[in-house]
Design a protein around this motif. Structure first.
Motif, mmCIF file in Angstrom:
data_model
loop_
_atom_site.group_PDB
_atom_site.id
_atom_site.type_symbol
_atom_site.label_atom_id
_atom_site.label_comp_id
_atom_site.label_asym_id
_atom_site.label_seq_id
_atom_site.Cartn_x
_atom_site.Cartn_y
_atom_site.Cartn_z
ATOM 1 N N UNK A 175 -11.320 4.247 5.409
ATOM 2 C CA UNK A 175 -11.685 3.519 4.199
ATOM 3 C C UNK A 175 -10.905 2.697 3.511
ATOM 4 N N UNK A 176 -10.123 2.782 3.705
ATOM 5 C CA UNK A 176 -9.170 1.483 3.083
ATOM 6 C C UNK A 176 -8.397 0.700 4.959
ATOM 7 N N UNK A 177 -8.678 -0.470 4.398
ATOM 8 C CA UNK A 177 -8.071 -0.934 5.220
ATOM 9 C C UNK A 177 -6.629 -0.706 5.388
ATOM 10 N N UNK A 230 0.878 -1.530 -0.355
ATOM 11 C CA UNK A 230 0.433 -0.572 0.514
ATOM 12 C C UNK A 230 0.958 1.232 0.345
ATOM 13 N N UNK A 231 -0.093 2.854 0.131
ATOM 14 C CA UNK A 231 1.179 3.876 -0.333
ATOM 15 C C UNK A 231 0.097 4.708 0.622
#
Length: 110
Positions: free
Chosen positions: A108-110, A98-99
């Motif tokens: 909202x992103x895991x 991920x970034x």
């Protein structure tokens, strides 16, 4: 999360009719799934199609969710009223990365 878990990708096309109860049922299914053994998380997006990706520890936990009584009832209601079509894919996550921009986080992103 360490690789080796599973993603269930649910893509759907909604019917134009019968919005009644859909949002409430979707929220209830999210809450219910979160209490299922083996559940890791979920992400959603909706434009012309809907995409929901849920994450699970094992194929058994996915199978248990698929046959959960309230989930079965929601599936029946979805086929009868809310969905024109849907497609489900079950994938094993072999790798992830991920970034994040420094200091911004990613709600909202895991």
């Amino acid at each position: 999360m360490k690789a080796g878990y599973y993603a269930v990708i649910f893509t759907s096309k909604r019917t134009p009719a019968d919005e009644s109860g859909y949002s409430e049922m979707a929220q209830h299914m999210n809450d219910l799934a979160a209490r299922q053994p083996g559940f890791i998380g979920v992400e959603h997006a909706r434009e012309s199609i809907g995409i929901t990706v849920s994450y699970w520890e094992s194929l058994q936990s996915i199978s248990d969710w698929k046959t959960q009584t309230e989930h079965l009832l929601a599936q029946q209601k979805g086929r009868a009223s809310w969905y024109e079509a849907y497609h489900i894919r079950i994938c094993k996550v072999e790798r992830e990365y991920e970034f994040h921009k420094t200091g911004t986080g990613t709600p909202g992103l895991r």
